[in-house]
Design a protein around this motif. Sequence first.
Motif, PDB file in Angstrom:
ATOM      1  N   CYS A 110      -5.961  -3.264   1.598  1.00 29.90           N
ATOM      2  CA  CYS A 110      -4.980  -2.763   2.177  1.00 29.90           C
ATOM      3  C   CYS A 110      -5.729  -4.111   3.591  1.00 29.90           C
ATOM      4  O   CYS A 110      -6.486  -2.671   3.936  1.00 29.90           O
ATOM      5  CB  CYS A 110      -4.509  -1.431   2.431  1.00 29.90           C
ATOM      6  SG  CYS A 110      -3.526  -0.779   3.530  1.00 29.90           S
ATOM      7  N   CYS A 142       0.842  -0.951  -0.326  1.00 32.37           N
ATOM      8  CA  CYS A 142      -0.087  -0.256  -0.224  1.00 32.37           C
ATOM      9  C   CYS A 142       1.189   1.041   0.049  1.00 32.37           C
ATOM     10  O   CYS A 142       1.698   1.251   0.680  1.00 32.37           O
ATOM     11  CB  CYS A 142      -0.543   0.196   1.365  1.00 32.37           C
ATOM     12  SG  CYS A 142      -1.556   1.314   1.263  1.00 32.37           S
ATOM     13  N   CYS A 157       0.349   3.724   3.476  1.00 35.41           N
ATOM     14  CA  CYS A 157       0.894   2.907   4.246  1.00 35.41           C
ATOM     15  C   CYS A 157       2.828   3.228   4.070  1.00 35.41           C
ATOM     16  O   CYS A 157       3.315   3.639   5.088  1.00 35.41           O
ATOM     17  CB  CYS A 157       0.309   1.382   4.731  1.00 35.41           C
ATOM     18  SG  CYS A 157      -1.099   1.192   5.425  1.00 35.41           S
ATOM     19  N   ASN A 181      -5.171  -2.129   6.864  1.00 31.47           N
ATOM     20  CA  ASN A 181      -5.062  -0.937   7.575  1.00 31.47           C
ATOM     21  C   ASN A 181      -6.074  -0.029   7.425  1.00 31.47           C
ATOM     22  O   ASN A 181      -6.445   0.445   7.696  1.00 31.47           O
ATOM     23  CB  ASN A 181      -3.524  -0.735   7.290  1.00 31.47           C
ATOM     24  CG  ASN A 181      -2.343  -0.566   8.296  1.00 31.47           C
ATOM     25  OD1 ASN A 181      -2.838  -1.737   9.315  1.00 31.47           O
ATOM     26  ND2 ASN A 181      -1.519  -0.959   7.256  1.00 31.47           N
ATOM     27  N   CYS A 198      -7.264   1.621   4.368  1.00 32.55           N
ATOM     28  CA  CYS A 198      -6.917   2.337   3.284  1.00 32.55           C
ATOM     29  C   CYS A 198      -8.194   2.212   2.248  1.00 32.55           C
ATOM     30  O   CYS A 198      -8.311   0.717   2.489  1.00 32.55           O
ATOM     31  CB  CYS A 198      -5.522   2.264   3.014  1.00 32.55           C
ATOM     32  SG  CYS A 198      -4.343   3.006   4.466  1.00 32.55           S
TER      33      CYS A 198
HETATM   34 ZN   LIG Z   1      -2.473   0.771   3.009  1.00 31.06          ZN
END
Ligand SMILES: [Zn+2]
Length: 154
Positions: A138, A111, A114, A140, A142
Amino acid sequence: MLENLPVALSSLQTALSLGRAMVDVRDSAKAQDQLIKFNEAIISAQQNLIEAQQEHQKLIDELRRAREECEELRRWDEEREKYVLRGIAQGVFAYIPTAYSGELVNAQKLCTNCFDQYRKSTLQQFRVEKGRQLGLRCPNGCPDLVFYDYEDVK
Ligand SMILES: [Zn+2]
């Protein structure tokens, strides 16, 4: 930075001269007065020393944190050398291993969001049923990357 240290030393100097004056005083009322001033000077010096110590400790902590941050950035610089930003589909970018030479579909893709925040997050591919598109997600959270096909597919 250690502005309390000279103040503490000055207070100790004052206490020292008061102590010397007390030795010379024969009058008991004057001696009592000198003793009070002497105690006040000692207490003030102690407080200033404590403050100087706290400042010193704060600086040590800041230095430790700065060193840790430097080390982290140095490690990240080494790690980021292993990846390159590449267009993997029309208008879609991801970091892939610099040494990778196979098809983009099989490459590890990181990503960009990130990566730019010093984190490596491997994107996971999924298929978008509506419109028969591909997506990369992603872990996380995103925004998903959605596209029709990889750049190297003919
Ligand atoms: Zn990300």
